[in-house]
Design a protein around this motif. Structure first.
Motif, PDB file in Angstrom:
ATOM      1  N   GLU A  48      90.536  11.416  69.971  1.00  0.00           N
ATOM      2  CA  GLU A  48      90.532  10.138  70.669  1.00  0.00           C
ATOM      3  C   GLU A  48      89.142   9.511  70.589  1.00  0.00           C
ATOM      4  OE1 GLU A  48      92.272  10.410  74.601  1.00  0.00           O
ATOM      5  OE2 GLU A  48      93.318  12.221  73.953  1.00  0.00           O
ATOM      6  N   ILE A  49      89.098   8.256  70.167  1.00  0.00           N
ATOM      7  CA  ILE A  49      87.828   7.566  69.967  1.00  0.00           C
ATOM      8  C   ILE A  49      86.988   7.530  71.254  1.00  0.00           C
ATOM      9  CG2 ILE A  49      88.715   5.241  70.436  1.00  0.00           C
ATOM     10  CD1 ILE A  49      86.996   4.304  68.024  1.00  0.00           C
ATOM     11  N   GLU A  50      87.670   7.471  72.406  1.00  0.00           N
ATOM     12  CA  GLU A  50      86.955   7.433  73.685  1.00  0.00           C
ATOM     13  C   GLU A  50      86.258   8.757  73.996  1.00  0.00           C
ATOM     14  OE1 GLU A  50      90.173   6.743  73.296  1.00  0.00           O
ATOM     15  OE2 GLU A  50      90.590   4.740  74.044  1.00  0.00           O
ATOM     16  N   LYS A  51      86.708   9.834  73.363  1.00  0.00           N
ATOM     17  CA  LYS A  51      86.120  11.156  73.613  1.00  0.00           C
ATOM     18  C   LYS A  51      85.229  11.641  72.476  1.00  0.00           C
ATOM     19  CE  LYS A  51      89.939  12.641  76.536  1.00  0.00           C
ATOM     20  NZ  LYS A  51      91.058  13.589  76.686  1.00  0.00           N
ATOM     21  N   THR A  52      85.263  10.958  71.336  1.00  0.00           N
ATOM     22  CA  THR A  52      84.479  11.404  70.186  1.00  0.00           C
ATOM     23  C   THR A  52      83.401  10.394  69.812  1.00  0.00           C
ATOM     24  OG1 THR A  52      86.125  10.482  68.663  1.00  0.00           O
ATOM     25  CG2 THR A  52      86.358  12.808  69.248  1.00  0.00           C
ATOM     26  N   VAL A  53      83.817   9.228  69.349  1.00  0.00           N
ATOM     27  CA  VAL A  53      82.871   8.235  68.841  1.00  0.00           C
ATOM     28  C   VAL A  53      82.074   7.563  69.953  1.00  0.00           C
ATOM     29  CG1 VAL A  53      82.661   6.082  67.519  1.00  0.00           C
ATOM     30  CG2 VAL A  53      84.306   7.834  66.808  1.00  0.00           C
ATOM     31  N   PHE A  54      82.746   7.066  70.979  1.00  0.00           N
ATOM     32  CA  PHE A  54      82.050   6.311  72.019  1.00  0.00           C
ATOM     33  C   PHE A  54      80.941   7.107  72.719  1.00  0.00           C
ATOM     34  CE2 PHE A  54      85.789   3.163  72.721  1.00  0.00           C
ATOM     35  CZ  PHE A  54      85.535   2.600  71.499  1.00  0.00           C
ATOM     36  N   PRO A  55      81.186   8.343  73.153  1.00  0.00           N
ATOM     37  CA  PRO A  55      80.093   9.092  73.789  1.00  0.00           C
ATOM     38  C   PRO A  55      78.884   9.285  72.862  1.00  0.00           C
ATOM     39  CG  PRO A  55      82.177  10.133  74.276  1.00  0.00           C
ATOM     40  CD  PRO A  55      82.445   9.087  73.230  1.00  0.00           C
ATOM     41  N   ALA A  56      79.139   9.529  71.573  1.00  0.00           N
ATOM     42  CA  ALA A  56      78.037   9.720  70.627  1.00  0.00           C
ATOM     43  C   ALA A  56      77.256   8.421  70.420  1.00  0.00           C
ATOM     44  CB  ALA A  56      78.568  10.234  69.295  1.00  0.00           C
ATOM     45  N   LEU A  57      77.965   7.311  70.284  1.00  0.00           N
ATOM     46  CA  LEU A  57      77.282   6.026  70.132  1.00  0.00           C
ATOM     47  C   LEU A  57      76.474   5.691  71.375  1.00  0.00           C
ATOM     48  CD1 LEU A  57      80.033   3.844  68.434  1.00  0.00           C
ATOM     49  CD2 LEU A  57      78.028   4.867  67.359  1.00  0.00           C
ATOM     50  N   PHE A  58      77.036   5.950  72.537  1.00  0.00           N
ATOM     51  CA  PHE A  58      76.331   5.666  73.781  1.00  0.00           C
ATOM     52  C   PHE A  58      75.096   6.547  73.926  1.00  0.00           C
ATOM     53  CE2 PHE A  58      75.580   5.861  78.375  1.00  0.00           C
ATOM     54  CZ  PHE A  58      75.472   4.509  78.636  1.00  0.00           C
ATOM     55  N   ASP A  60      73.276   7.706  71.526  1.00  0.00           N
ATOM     56  CA  ASP A  60      72.257   7.234  70.577  1.00  0.00           C
ATOM     57  C   ASP A  60      71.577   5.952  71.037  1.00  0.00           C
ATOM     58  OD1 ASP A  60      72.705   9.347  68.893  1.00  0.00           O
ATOM     59  OD2 ASP A  60      73.880   8.204  67.435  1.00  0.00           O
ATOM     60  N   THR A  61      72.340   5.017  71.587  1.00  0.00           N
ATOM     61  CA  THR A  61      71.792   3.694  71.906  1.00  0.00           C
ATOM     62  C   THR A  61      71.676   3.413  73.398  1.00  0.00           C
ATOM     63  OG1 THR A  61      73.956   2.636  71.915  1.00  0.00           O
ATOM     64  CG2 THR A  61      72.802   2.762  69.799  1.00  0.00           C
ATOM     65  N   ASN A  62      72.370   4.190  74.213  1.00  0.00           N
ATOM     66  CA  ASN A  62      72.439   4.003  75.668  1.00  0.00           C
ATOM     67  C   ASN A  62      73.078   2.672  76.047  1.00  0.00           C
ATOM     68  OD1 ASN A  62      72.114   5.242  78.153  1.00  0.00           O
ATOM     69  ND2 ASN A  62      70.236   4.146  78.578  1.00  0.00           N
ATOM     70  N   GLN A  63      73.853   2.107  75.109  1.00  0.00           N
ATOM     71  CA  GLN A  63      74.572   0.881  75.423  1.00  0.00           C
ATOM     72  C   GLN A  63      75.744   0.677  74.474  1.00  0.00           C
ATOM     73  OE1 GLN A  63      71.902  -2.398  75.018  1.00  0.00           O
ATOM     74  NE2 GLN A  63      71.594  -2.085  72.849  1.00  0.00           N
ATOM     75  N   LEU A  64      76.773   0.091  74.987  1.00  0.00           N
ATOM     76  CA  LEU A  64      77.919  -0.355  74.202  1.00  0.00           C
ATOM     77  C   LEU A  64      78.278  -1.738  74.723  1.00  0.00           C
ATOM     78  CD1 LEU A  64      80.196   2.836  74.146  1.00  0.00           C
ATOM     79  CD2 LEU A  64      78.844   1.926  72.266  1.00  0.00           C
ATOM     80  N   GLY A  65      78.634  -2.652  73.838  1.00  0.00           N
ATOM     81  CA  GLY A  65      78.986  -4.005  74.255  1.00  0.00           C
ATOM     82  C   GLY A  65      80.403  -4.072  74.800  1.00  0.00           C
ATOM     83  N   ILE A  66      80.649  -5.045  75.655  1.00  0.00           N
ATOM     84  CA  ILE A  66      81.973  -5.231  76.244  1.00  0.00           C
ATOM     85  C   ILE A  66      82.335  -6.707  76.271  1.00  0.00           C
ATOM     86  CG2 ILE A  66      81.798  -3.206  77.718  1.00  0.00           C
ATOM     87  CD1 ILE A  66      81.352  -5.242  80.065  1.00  0.00           C
TER      88      ILE A  66
END
Length: 75
Positions: A48-58, A60-66
């Protein structure tokens, strides 16, 4: 969004209150994503992208756009 369930607010060792189908103060994840094509998806484990990609991106950058929407639909 209104909860379809009643909510129980708990204290340390007792029930503080009951709220019947309250209006929630949180947004839901509608599962619609716009992602940069440069994200190396092959570096992430499948799942699940919410459990794999998103945590790693966050991490690395400490931010995700919404984008906040209160209503979806076609007219």
């Amino acid at each position: 969004m209104r909860s379809p369930y009643g909510i129980v607010e708990l204290g340390e060792d007792h029930i503080r209150s009951f709220k019947e189908k309250p209006l929630l103060e949180y947004y839901i994840n509608g599962g619609i994503y716009i992602l940069d094509s440069e994200i190396p998806f092959s570096n992430f484990e499948k799942g699940e992208i919410e459990k794999t990609v998103f945590p790693a991106l966050f991490a690395d950058t400490n931010q995700l756009g919404i984008t906040r929407k209160t209503r979806f639909g076609c007219r």
